[in-house]
Design a protein around this motif. Structure first.
Motif, PDB file in Angstrom:
ATOM      1  N   GLN A 151       3.922   7.260 -10.657  1.00 37.42           N
ATOM      2  CA  GLN A 151       3.000   7.731  -9.627  1.00 37.42           C
ATOM      3  C   GLN A 151       3.689   7.685  -8.272  1.00 37.42           C
ATOM      4  O   GLN A 151       4.604   6.903  -8.057  1.00 37.42           O
ATOM      5  CB  GLN A 151       1.726   6.884  -9.605  1.00 37.42           C
ATOM      6  N   ARG A 152       3.230   8.552  -7.390  1.00 39.56           N
ATOM      7  CA  ARG A 152       3.891   8.687  -6.098  1.00 39.56           C
ATOM      8  C   ARG A 152       3.463   7.569  -5.154  1.00 39.56           C
ATOM      9  O   ARG A 152       2.271   7.267  -5.023  1.00 39.56           O
ATOM     10  CB  ARG A 152       3.555  10.048  -5.478  1.00 39.56           C
ATOM     11  N   PRO A 153       4.428   6.939  -4.457  1.00 38.39           N
ATOM     12  CA  PRO A 153       4.082   5.873  -3.506  1.00 38.39           C
ATOM     13  C   PRO A 153       3.377   6.442  -2.273  1.00 38.39           C
ATOM     14  O   PRO A 153       3.309   7.652  -2.056  1.00 38.39           O
ATOM     15  CB  PRO A 153       5.437   5.277  -3.130  1.00 38.39           C
ATOM     16  N   SER A 154       2.864   5.534  -1.452  1.00 39.89           N
ATOM     17  CA  SER A 154       2.286   5.936  -0.173  1.00 39.89           C
ATOM     18  C   SER A 154       3.359   6.585   0.703  1.00 39.89           C
ATOM     19  O   SER A 154       4.544   6.243   0.599  1.00 39.89           O
ATOM     20  CB  SER A 154       1.705   4.723   0.557  1.00 39.89           C
ATOM     21  N   GLU A 158       7.398   5.731   0.981  1.00 41.69           N
ATOM     22  CA  GLU A 158       8.429   6.726   0.688  1.00 41.69           C
ATOM     23  C   GLU A 158       9.419   6.840   1.845  1.00 41.69           C
ATOM     24  O   GLU A 158      10.637   6.925   1.632  1.00 41.69           O
ATOM     25  CB  GLU A 158       7.797   8.082   0.419  1.00 41.69           C
ATOM     26  N   LEU A 244       3.655  -0.552  -3.697  1.00 38.50           N
ATOM     27  CA  LEU A 244       3.691   0.860  -4.073  1.00 38.50           C
ATOM     28  C   LEU A 244       2.694   1.665  -3.251  1.00 38.50           C
ATOM     29  O   LEU A 244       2.975   2.804  -2.851  1.00 38.50           O
ATOM     30  CB  LEU A 244       3.372   1.009  -5.566  1.00 38.50           C
ATOM     31  N   HIS A 245       1.553   1.067  -2.974  1.00 36.86           N
ATOM     32  CA  HIS A 245       0.512   1.727  -2.165  1.00 36.86           C
ATOM     33  C   HIS A 245       0.061   0.786  -1.066  1.00 36.86           C
ATOM     34  O   HIS A 245      -0.053  -0.426  -1.283  1.00 36.86           O
ATOM     35  CB  HIS A 245      -0.678   2.125  -3.035  1.00 36.86           C
TER      36      HIS A 245
END
Length: 246
Positions: A151-154, A158, A244-245
């Motif tokens: 899943q894409r990080p915040s 990034e 991650l977020h």
């Protein structure tokens, strides 16, 4: 007794945590102010000055073209070629000015792209994996990249990972004498781990005044950590852990 006194009278874990967060916040505010001053200085001394020069150059070229047009439409008795000669001189000068203005415009665009890139890397629009691969391709040292991000990080995370991945291999090129480097990014249980390894001579430190200390300040803003294992003789392994977020 001393241990009991320290435990009762010394700062609690919560107080130490609050102090660390306050110091991180102060560094973040100072870094943001310094970055704004750098952007203002670059715009004023670089881009704005180039645009002023560009406008002046185009104004002089416009005057030469006006003189050339006037000379071309002014009747002459043919006894000398002064009118035609003046017209040609104005045209040549205008051409040279326009050529210079064209080069100046391209240089200004390059400066603006670099400035924008420093604020928000355009490569991140396509995802962190693509951005890191782009960085590796630009590095003069062979750099392999492995990414496992289900899943894409915040966006802020990034951006930090991007700048760390830009800075750390650059330090490898400057200081380590390494022949190759490896970058690995993984997400696990809400954390993002960035690992940068090189086969250089080691001896990297995180003290004040080093590039690593600047990264530590950026990482601390989001409650991340950076650890460096760099014995003399190498290898050097830098590990960055971030939420991650946010």
């Amino acid at each position: 007794m001393r241990w009991i006194a320290r435990s009762l009278l010394g700062p609690t874990r919560g107080a130490l945590r609050i102090r660390a967060l306050e110091e991180t916040r102060t560094r973040a505010v100072d870094d943001a102010a310094a970055e704004l001053r750098r952007i203002e200085r670059d715009l004023h001394d670089g881009t704005a000055a180039r645009l002023v020069t560009l406008a002046m150059t185009l104004g002089m070229a416009q005057e030469d073209l006006t003189h050339a047009a006037h000379a071309a439409h002014t009747p002459h008795d043919g006894s000398d070629g002064n009118g035609q000669s003046d017209g040609r001189e104005h045209l040549e000068r205008a051409r040279a000015l326009i050529d210079g203005a064209h080069r100046n415009a391209k240089d200004t665009l390059t400066e603006l792209r670099e400035l924008i890139h420093g604020i928000h890397p355009a490569a991140l629009d396509k995802g962190l994996e693509v951005a890191l691969a782009t960085l590796a391709a630009r590095n003069p040292l062979p750099v392999t990249v492995r990414a496992d991000l289900p899943q894409r990080p915040s966006p802020a995370v990034e951006s930090i990972v991007f700048f760390c991945t830009a800075e750390l291999p650059a330090n490898v090129v400057k200081h380590s004498g390494a022949r190759r480097a490896h970058v690995e990014v993984r997400a696990h249980r809400g954390l993002l781990r960035l690992l940068v390894r090189d086969d250089g001579t080691g001896g990297a430190v995180t003290g004040a005044g080093t590039g690593l200390s600047g990264l530590a300040g950026r990482i601390g803003v989001v409650d991340g950590t950076i650890t460096v294992h760099s014995p003399h003789g190498g290898p050097t392994v830098v590990t960055v852990e971030l939420p991650l977020h946010l």
